[in-house]
Enzyme design. Structure first.
Site, PDB file in Angstrom:
ATOM      1  N   PHE A  45     -21.397 -12.462  24.064  1.00 57.40           N
ATOM      2  CA  PHE A  45     -20.721 -11.138  23.567  1.00 57.40           C
ATOM      3  C   PHE A  45     -19.198 -11.334  23.355  1.00 57.40           C
ATOM      4  O   PHE A  45     -18.731 -10.224  22.783  1.00 57.40           O
ATOM      5  CB  PHE A  45     -20.980  -9.897  24.611  1.00 57.40           C
ATOM      6  CG  PHE A  45     -22.645  -9.829  24.767  1.00 57.40           C
ATOM      7  CD1 PHE A  45     -23.458  -9.874  23.709  1.00 57.40           C
ATOM      8  CD2 PHE A  45     -23.101  -9.249  25.914  1.00 57.40           C
ATOM      9  CE1 PHE A  45     -24.829  -9.905  23.609  1.00 57.40           C
ATOM     10  CE2 PHE A  45     -24.474  -9.320  26.247  1.00 57.40           C
ATOM     11  CZ  PHE A  45     -25.215  -9.655  25.272  1.00 57.40           C
ATOM     12  N   PRO A  87      -6.174  -4.788  10.992  1.00 56.07           N
ATOM     13  CA  PRO A  87      -7.725  -4.588  11.223  1.00 56.07           C
ATOM     14  C   PRO A  87      -8.036  -3.427  11.666  1.00 56.07           C
ATOM     15  O   PRO A  87      -7.721  -2.627  12.834  1.00 56.07           O
ATOM     16  CB  PRO A  87      -7.965  -5.754  12.263  1.00 56.07           C
ATOM     17  CG  PRO A  87      -6.780  -6.511  12.124  1.00 56.07           C
ATOM     18  CD  PRO A  87      -5.640  -5.513  11.876  1.00 56.07           C
ATOM     19  N   LEU A  88      -8.875  -2.611  10.864  1.00 60.20           N
ATOM     20  CA  LEU A  88      -9.065  -1.215  11.165  1.00 60.20           C
ATOM     21  C   LEU A  88      -9.422  -0.754  12.377  1.00 60.20           C
ATOM     22  O   LEU A  88     -10.706  -1.391  12.754  1.00 60.20           O
ATOM     23  CB  LEU A  88      -9.562  -0.350   9.927  1.00 60.20           C
ATOM     24  CG  LEU A  88      -8.887  -0.580   8.524  1.00 60.20           C
ATOM     25  CD1 LEU A  88      -9.558   0.248   7.706  1.00 60.20           C
ATOM     26  CD2 LEU A  88      -7.436   0.225   8.601  1.00 60.20           C
ATOM     27  N   HIS A 122     -28.924 -14.888  24.281  1.00 62.29           N
ATOM     28  CA  HIS A 122     -28.107 -14.849  25.328  1.00 62.29           C
ATOM     29  C   HIS A 122     -27.317 -16.262  25.807  1.00 62.29           C
ATOM     30  O   HIS A 122     -26.613 -16.035  26.528  1.00 62.29           O
ATOM     31  CB  HIS A 122     -28.672 -14.085  26.538  1.00 62.29           C
ATOM     32  CG  HIS A 122     -28.968 -12.537  26.275  1.00 62.29           C
ATOM     33  ND1 HIS A 122     -29.398 -12.178  25.421  1.00 62.29           N
ATOM     34  CD2 HIS A 122     -28.386 -11.588  27.163  1.00 62.29           C
ATOM     35  CE1 HIS A 122     -29.627 -10.836  25.354  1.00 62.29           C
ATOM     36  NE2 HIS A 122     -28.910 -10.363  26.504  1.00 62.29           N
ATOM     37  N   HIS A 182      -4.145   2.972  -3.624  1.00 63.22           N
ATOM     38  CA  HIS A 182      -4.248   2.368  -2.193  1.00 63.22           C
ATOM     39  C   HIS A 182      -3.658   1.169  -2.069  1.00 63.22           C
ATOM     40  O   HIS A 182      -2.840   1.336  -1.087  1.00 63.22           O
ATOM     41  CB  HIS A 182      -5.823   2.241  -1.921  1.00 63.22           C
ATOM     42  CG  HIS A 182      -6.059   1.560  -0.354  1.00 63.22           C
ATOM     43  ND1 HIS A 182      -5.889   2.392   0.642  1.00 63.22           N
ATOM     44  CD2 HIS A 182      -6.445   0.460  -0.308  1.00 63.22           C
ATOM     45  CE1 HIS A 182      -5.990   1.479   1.671  1.00 63.22           C
ATOM     46  NE2 HIS A 182      -6.206   0.218   1.152  1.00 63.22           N
ATOM     47  N   GLY A 197     -10.815   4.550   6.941  1.00 62.54           N
ATOM     48  CA  GLY A 197     -11.547   3.132   7.343  1.00 62.54           C
ATOM     49  C   GLY A 197     -11.280   2.848   8.855  1.00 62.54           C
ATOM     50  O   GLY A 197     -12.415   2.315   9.521  1.00 62.54           O
ATOM     51  N   GLU A 249     -18.185  -3.554  24.361  1.00 56.84           N
ATOM     52  CA  GLU A 249     -17.327  -4.629  24.467  1.00 56.84           C
ATOM     53  C   GLU A 249     -16.313  -4.774  23.708  1.00 56.84           C
ATOM     54  O   GLU A 249     -14.951  -5.189  24.325  1.00 56.84           O
ATOM     55  CB  GLU A 249     -18.215  -5.986  24.242  1.00 56.84           C
ATOM     56  CG  GLU A 249     -19.225  -6.437  25.217  1.00 56.84           C
ATOM     57  CD  GLU A 249     -20.528  -5.558  24.781  1.00 56.84           C
ATOM     58  OE1 GLU A 249     -21.748  -5.864  25.439  1.00 56.84           O
ATOM     59  OE2 GLU A 249     -20.507  -4.814  23.707  1.00 56.84           O
ATOM     60  N   HIS A 276     -22.256 -16.351  32.576  1.00 58.52           N
ATOM     61  CA  HIS A 276     -23.443 -16.614  31.801  1.00 58.52           C
ATOM     62  C   HIS A 276     -23.036 -17.523  30.642  1.00 58.52           C
ATOM     63  O   HIS A 276     -23.376 -17.210  29.503  1.00 58.52           O
ATOM     64  CB  HIS A 276     -24.132 -15.314  31.438  1.00 58.52           C
ATOM     65  CG  HIS A 276     -24.617 -14.596  32.687  1.00 58.52           C
ATOM     66  ND1 HIS A 276     -23.547 -14.102  33.460  1.00 58.52           N
ATOM     67  CD2 HIS A 276     -25.745 -14.525  33.092  1.00 58.52           C
ATOM     68  CE1 HIS A 276     -24.405 -13.511  34.525  1.00 58.52           C
ATOM     69  NE2 HIS A 276     -25.570 -13.818  34.294  1.00 58.52           N
ATOM     70  N   ASP A 296     -33.228 -15.861  29.678  1.00 57.36           N
ATOM     71  CA  ASP A 296     -33.032 -14.665  28.669  1.00 57.36           C
ATOM     72  C   ASP A 296     -33.002 -15.398  27.159  1.00 57.36           C
ATOM     73  O   ASP A 296     -33.208 -14.559  26.430  1.00 57.36           O
ATOM     74  CB  ASP A 296     -31.592 -14.190  29.074  1.00 57.36           C
ATOM     75  CG  ASP A 296     -31.638 -13.267  30.059  1.00 57.36           C
ATOM     76  OD1 ASP A 296     -32.879 -12.639  30.295  1.00 57.36           O
ATOM     77  OD2 ASP A 296     -30.472 -12.857  30.443  1.00 57.36           O
ATOM     78  N   HIS A 342       0.735  -1.248   0.006  1.00 54.34           N
ATOM     79  CA  HIS A 342       0.031  -0.118  -0.041  1.00 54.34           C
ATOM     80  C   HIS A 342       0.980   1.002   0.053  1.00 54.34           C
ATOM     81  O   HIS A 342       1.089   1.790   1.026  1.00 54.34           O
ATOM     82  CB  HIS A 342      -0.707   0.002   1.475  1.00 54.34           C
ATOM     83  CG  HIS A 342      -1.787  -1.174   1.179  1.00 54.34           C
ATOM     84  ND1 HIS A 342      -1.411  -2.425   1.614  1.00 54.34           N
ATOM     85  CD2 HIS A 342      -3.037  -1.462   1.202  1.00 54.34           C
ATOM     86  CE1 HIS A 342      -2.334  -3.359   1.651  1.00 54.34           C
ATOM     87  NE2 HIS A 342      -3.449  -2.583   1.278  1.00 54.34           N
ATOM     88  N   HIS A 396      -2.288  -0.824   7.055  1.00 53.26           N
ATOM     89  CA  HIS A 396      -1.816  -1.077   5.754  1.00 53.26           C
ATOM     90  C   HIS A 396      -0.799  -0.181   5.170  1.00 53.26           C
ATOM     91  O   HIS A 396       0.178  -0.638   4.382  1.00 53.26           O
ATOM     92  CB  HIS A 396      -2.960  -0.948   4.803  1.00 53.26           C
ATOM     93  CG  HIS A 396      -3.795   0.237   4.860  1.00 53.26           C
ATOM     94  ND1 HIS A 396      -4.802   0.620   5.897  1.00 53.26           N
ATOM     95  CD2 HIS A 396      -3.571   1.356   3.961  1.00 53.26           C
ATOM     96  CE1 HIS A 396      -4.908   1.866   5.628  1.00 53.26           C
ATOM     97  NE2 HIS A 396      -4.503   2.467   4.551  1.00 53.26           N
ATOM     98  N   ASN A 445      -7.686  11.802   3.506  1.00 54.96           N
ATOM     99  CA  ASN A 445      -7.332  11.769   1.770  1.00 54.96           C
ATOM    100  C   ASN A 445      -8.801  11.639   1.080  1.00 54.96           C
ATOM    101  O   ASN A 445      -8.668  11.772  -0.124  1.00 54.96           O
ATOM    102  CB  ASN A 445      -6.505  11.040   1.497  1.00 54.96           C
ATOM    103  CG  ASN A 445      -6.607   9.504   1.915  1.00 54.96           C
ATOM    104  OD1 ASN A 445      -7.741   8.972   1.744  1.00 54.96           O
ATOM    105  ND2 ASN A 445      -5.628   8.725   2.302  1.00 54.96           N
TER     106      ASN A 445
END
Length: 665
Positions: A436, A125-126, A472, A265, A162, A410, A460, A468, A35, A75, A191
């Protein structure tokens, strides 16, 4: 004379920035992938930052009070690699740049923590780097609350469009603004280009307004104007809020036909385009060639922090080295004895309690002993049982606490915990519901890639959550987490196993841990005290028909967590029918799989019917049950209802186990 000096300064700035551009173009072209656009566009901003503002010393890359620089837009890794080489980091050579993106090279396609000094975190990972930076900035505040005379540094992070589109970014900037992390400075590569084309295809928000609404300062500058960049950075050095500096840049600045276009890019510019860029930038040097006077200027920028480092080292020495000792996170002497005392107490008490409660009880022991332990929860403190009596809250008014209220964030919680660990000085743990874990997963994965001691408390943990309902009830999450390399997933069956799993997690310096804990009460199953941490083996025989000859053993019941007690009941029922069975508790598959084959064969007896029992999906258990075994658990999502009724409804009871075993026999 002043005018001439200014012209010379501007000329040198251009040459220094163009050195970054040239190295980025050349490395990407030689690798035939990469990149180039972002490094070329942000070269001016990075030059001003590293030359005039960033506090660092390449000769002491792990200086605790260095400013942190995070390239969240990972990147554009050649921007970071070029800066490390140019400023004189000894473990980043020109040869390393020439091997960009090659197998075994330090210069991976995205920055990888641990590959070279100066790479503060793994990014790509953005949005992850931005959230890590929030954790680092928070760690600085918390460290300074106790070591203010030797802790005073900033965290700078470069983000792209991003990073700011990712939902994680909103969680992170909201938390940073709430906590008033005023030493956090975000440089936005504005940009206007994404992979698909102009960002206007997908985004029309007021970015500066968004940050301001979260309690940030904002400044907009021309990202190619040295004076504007410098003025903005100088202005925010003593800010009372975190700051966003939006730098309007041209992607692939200097490229004759690809500048400002999405085509620059993520692909090499090509030979002709690079020749045109060299001509346009006035850079006539051969690939990877940096003229001596330009390299000397960069090395002078790198040496700028040496005096500051020596002054800091003198102050730190006078303080008795307390900060360095704190940052190592070495566990205190006597900790092992405390664990043993606690285990003896549990064997005596035989508590019938949820493992989330058992977890809180061991934390009551650990938190006073380990000042680096920092807890938290994503708005589930009372459910996760992560707060103990000795922990006070971290807030914008007082950073001396050790408990973080992350709010319903989270993903940010997990990524911020990574930043706390990366900064040094902290062993973070944070809680949410196991279901989660999906919201945390990208950050959990990066913790595993980086080998961080981060502990995720996930309560849980099954259909035992009950009413729930299926939204859940985490039926697939254990398998999903177990698929991540270098991650220990623990599911203890009682209070003693919970204590042992915490002991392993605390001691695992290069492996993150997930503790999967119950909502419902569980009986004490460890009936006798043993000094050995049996959970370290991953699995062990918790009930055995030792009065019989082992050759008569017919069934091996293997279970984890809340289902171990069900297996124990099933063993009793089978025994009443003269079927000999042993029960194996498997709190951690990863640790069991790492044991010698002889031990594994001893625990899961060859020639017996192996029955795996877990209130989750089967995926992952196949390797234990073999051709003639069976799995008793979930084959779909859960349902809403009281936990005992759900176990009956889904056939996860001692009676169901016995029935299926008898059918198989």
């Amino acid at each position: 004379m002043k005018a001439e000096a200014a012209v010379e300064t501007q000329a040198m700035h251009r040459e220094m920035a163009n050195a970054i551009r040239a190295l980025a173009m050349d490395a990407v072209e030689q690798a035939k992938s990469g990149h180039p656009g972002m490094p070329m566009g942000m070269a001016d901003v990075a030059t001003v930052l590293f030359r005039d503002f960033l506090k660092f010393d390449p000769k002491h890359p792990h200086w605790p009070d260095r400013d942190r620089f995070v390239l969240s837009a990972g990147h554009g890794s050649m921007l970071l690699y070029s800066l490390l080489y140019l400023t004189g980091y000894e473990d980043m050579t020109l040869d390393d740049l020439k091997h960009f993106r090659q197998v075994g090279a330090k210069t991976a396609g995205h920055p990888e923590y641990g590959h070279a000094s100066g790479i503060e975190t793994t990014t790509g990972p953005l949005g992850q780097g931005l959230a890590n930076a929030v954790g680092m900035a928070l760690a600085e505040k918390m460290t300074a609350a106790h070591f203010g005379d030797v802790t005073d540094h900033k965290t700078y992070v470069i983000v792209g469009d991003g990073c700011l589109m990712e939902g994680l970014s909103q969680e992170a900037i909201s938390l940073a603004g709430h906590l008033k992390l005023n030493k956090l400075i975000v440089l936005f590569d504005d940009n206007g280009i994404s992979i698909d084309g102009p960002t206007s295809l997908a985004v029309s928000e007021d970015t500066l307004g968004r940050f301001e609404a979260c309690g940030w300062n904002t400044i907009a500058v021309d990202g190619h104007n040295e004076a504007e960049i410098s003025t903005a950075l100088a202005r925010v050095q003593n800010s009372d809020k975190p700051t966003l500096i939006a730098c309007k840049t041209t992607i692939a600045y200097g490229a004759p036909t690809k500048a400002g276009k999405a085509s620059s890019h993520g692909s090499p510019l090509g030979k002709e385009e690079i020749e045109g860029a060299r001509a346009k930038l006035g850079w006539s040097h051969a690939p990877f060639e940096i003229p001596e006077h330009i390299l000397a200027s960069w090395r002078a920028a790198g040496a700028r922090g040496s005096v500051t480092y020596r002054e800091w080292a003198a102050r730190e020495a006078k303080s008795g080295g307390a900060l360095k000792q704190f940052l190592t996170c070495e566990l205190p002497q006597g900790l092992q004895e405390k664990f043993q005392e606690f285990k003896k107490l549990l064997v005596e008490k035989k508590p019938n309690e949820a493992t989330r409660k058992s977890s809180q009880e061991i934390l009551e022991v650990l938190n006073p002993l380990i000042p680096q332990l920092v807890g938290g929860s994503a708005d589930l403190t009372g459910s996760n049982n992560t707060k103990t009596k000795t922990l006070s809250a971290v807030s914008a008014a007082d950073y001396s606490g050790r408990y973080i209220y992350y709010g319903v964030r989270e993903h940010a919680m997990a990524a911020v915990m990574n930043g706390l660990a990366l900064h040094g000085g902290f062993i973070p743990y944070g809680g949410t519901f196991l279901v989660f874990a999906d919201y945390c997963r990208p950050a959990i994965r990066l913790a595993a890639i980086m080998g961080l001691r981060v502990i995720f408390v996930m309560t849980h943990d099954s259909i035992g959550i009950g009413e729930d309902g299926p939204t859940h009830q985490p039926v697939e999450h254990l398998a999903s987490l177990r698929a991540i390399p270098n991650l220990n997933v623990f599911r203890p069956c009682d209070a003693t196993e919970t204590a042992e799993c915490w002991e392993i997690a605390i001691k695992s310096k290069s492996t993150p841990s997930v503790l999967c804990l119950t909502r419902q009460n569980l009986p004490a199953l460890r009936l006798e005290y043993t000094a050995e941490n049996l959970c370290e083996r991953g699995a062990y025989i918790i009930r055995d028909e030792t009065r019989h000859i082992r050759s008569n053993l017919q069934v091996t019941l293997v279970a984890s967590g809340s289902e171990v007690s069900i297996a124990v009941e099933a063993q009793k029922l089978l025994s009443a029918q003269n079927i000999l069975a042993q029960v194996v508790s498997m709190p951690c598959m990863e640790l069991f799989d790492a044991q010698p084959e002889s031990y594994r064969n001893k625990v899961i007896e060859n020639g017996t019917i192996v029955v795996a029992i877990e209130a989750a999906v089967q995926f992952g258990w196949e390797k234990y049950i073999g051709k003639y075994g069976m799995f008793i658990g979930m084959n779909g999502f859960g349902a809403s209802g009281p936990a005992p009724a759900l176990y009956e409804h889904f056939g996860i009871t001692a009676e169901d186990i016995v029935k299926k075993v008898m059918e198989r026999i």
